[in-house]
Every structure is written in C-alpha cells, then in structure tokens.
Design a protein around this motif. Sequence first.
Motif, PDB file in Angstrom:
ATOM      1  N   ILE A  31      -3.434   7.086   4.180  1.00  0.00           N
ATOM      2  CA  ILE A  31      -3.223   5.910   4.717  1.00  0.00           C
ATOM      3  C   ILE A  31      -2.307   5.889   5.592  1.00  0.00           C
ATOM      4  O   ILE A  31      -1.022   6.271   5.466  1.00  0.00           O
ATOM      5  N   GLU A  32      -2.396   5.338   6.955  1.00  0.00           N
ATOM      6  CA  GLU A  32      -1.355   5.267   8.020  1.00  0.00           C
ATOM      7  C   GLU A  32      -0.363   3.986   8.139  1.00  0.00           C
ATOM      8  O   GLU A  32       0.675   3.875   8.122  1.00  0.00           O
ATOM      9  N   LYS A  33      -1.275   3.013   7.847  1.00  0.00           N
ATOM     10  CA  LYS A  33      -0.650   1.712   8.085  1.00  0.00           C
ATOM     11  C   LYS A  33      -1.710   0.669   7.586  1.00  0.00           C
ATOM     12  O   LYS A  33      -2.809   0.616   7.643  1.00  0.00           O
ATOM     13  N   LEU A  34      -1.038  -0.441   6.712  1.00  0.00           N
ATOM     14  CA  LEU A  34      -1.817  -1.410   6.128  1.00  0.00           C
ATOM     15  C   LEU A  34      -1.204  -2.729   6.489  1.00  0.00           C
ATOM     16  O   LEU A  34      -0.081  -2.727   6.233  1.00  0.00           O
ATOM     17  N   GLU A  35      -1.994  -3.702   6.965  1.00  0.00           N
ATOM     18  CA  GLU A  35      -1.598  -5.064   7.046  1.00  0.00           C
ATOM     19  C   GLU A  35      -2.345  -5.678   6.062  1.00  0.00           C
ATOM     20  O   GLU A  35      -3.392  -5.817   6.280  1.00  0.00           O
ATOM     21  N   LEU A  36      -1.801  -6.611   5.173  1.00  0.00           N
ATOM     22  CA  LEU A  36      -2.441  -7.440   4.127  1.00  0.00           C
ATOM     23  C   LEU A  36      -2.243  -8.683   4.133  1.00  0.00           C
ATOM     24  O   LEU A  36      -1.519  -9.338   4.962  1.00  0.00           O
ATOM     25  N   PHE A  37      -3.375  -9.307   3.819  1.00  0.00           N
ATOM     26  CA  PHE A  37      -3.356 -10.843   3.995  1.00  0.00           C
ATOM     27  C   PHE A  37      -2.240 -11.423   2.992  1.00  0.00           C
ATOM     28  O   PHE A  37      -2.167 -10.762   1.989  1.00  0.00           O
ATOM     29  N   GLY A  38      -1.485 -12.319   3.320  1.00  0.00           N
ATOM     30  CA  GLY A  38      -0.343 -13.007   2.452  1.00  0.00           C
ATOM     31  C   GLY A  38      -0.850 -14.269   2.025  1.00  0.00           C
ATOM     32  O   GLY A  38      -2.099 -14.344   1.990  1.00  0.00           O
ATOM     33  N   PRO A  39      -0.080 -15.007   1.384  1.00  0.00           N
ATOM     34  CA  PRO A  39      -0.424 -16.118   0.646  1.00  0.00           C
ATOM     35  C   PRO A  39      -1.063 -17.154   1.356  1.00  0.00           C
ATOM     36  O   PRO A  39      -1.537 -18.116   1.138  1.00  0.00           O
TER      37      PRO A  39
END
Length: 131
Positions: A31-39
């Motif tokens: 995995i190089e980069k993850l952007e996750l959904f926030g609240p």
Amino acid sequence: MAEATPFLMFQGGKGQAALDFYVETMPGSRIEKLELFGPEGPGPEGTILRGHAVIAGQKVMIHDSFIRHGFDFTPSWSFFLDVADEAEFDRLFAALSEGGAVLMPPDNYGWSSRFGWCSDRFGISWQVNLA
C-alpha cells in the motif's frame, strides 16, 4: 502524457480487507497511500476515498464506493499472474480462490503446462499461469 491506472471500486467497505489480503498474499505488493473518508463523509468513516497500491508489481487505485451500484467486478477483467514455480502456483491459486470461485481449475490447457482462473472472495478475477 496521460497515464492509465487500473481502478478497483469496491462496494460495502471491502477495500481495506482486500488490500490487506493482497499485500499479505502477493509478493511485490504494498500500500503506497490511503486517503480515508472522515466523519464528515460523504462515505462511511474509515473507508477508502482514494488508495494507491502496488499489487504484484502493478500500480492500482482503490475506492470504496458509498453509492450502491447495480454492477460489480466481472471475470472479463482480471489480473494475469506469471508464477515461476509449481509450489508458488499452488499457494497463490489456493489463497486467491478460497471463498471465491474457480472459473477454470488448474490444468494444462495447451498454452501453458499449468494454468488456472479464479475469482477471489472480493470479486477480483485472477489468471494464474506457471511460466
């Protein structure tokens, strides 16, 4: 110049589990980069908004769709894995098909001494070839 990158859209928040499985199972994966959904959303908190990974040396993007679609992955699109030895072939085919489906069981189909096609438990299709 434009760059084409395979894009895997998961439904039901399965993206992280799929990525973890591929990194654990497949040599040359990370995995190089993850952007996750926030609240604040709009997707469920902690699911993947945009992910960049390498699976068996292939760059891919990953997304957990919060919009439910009437379609999912199809075997007509697949990863093709050339594997160097029979033990690795057996390990990968068993791991990838567990909880999924065997589309073509491992055999000699004339173009390879050993070839198998399966879909994994996340719906991604894999052609495994003993090179």
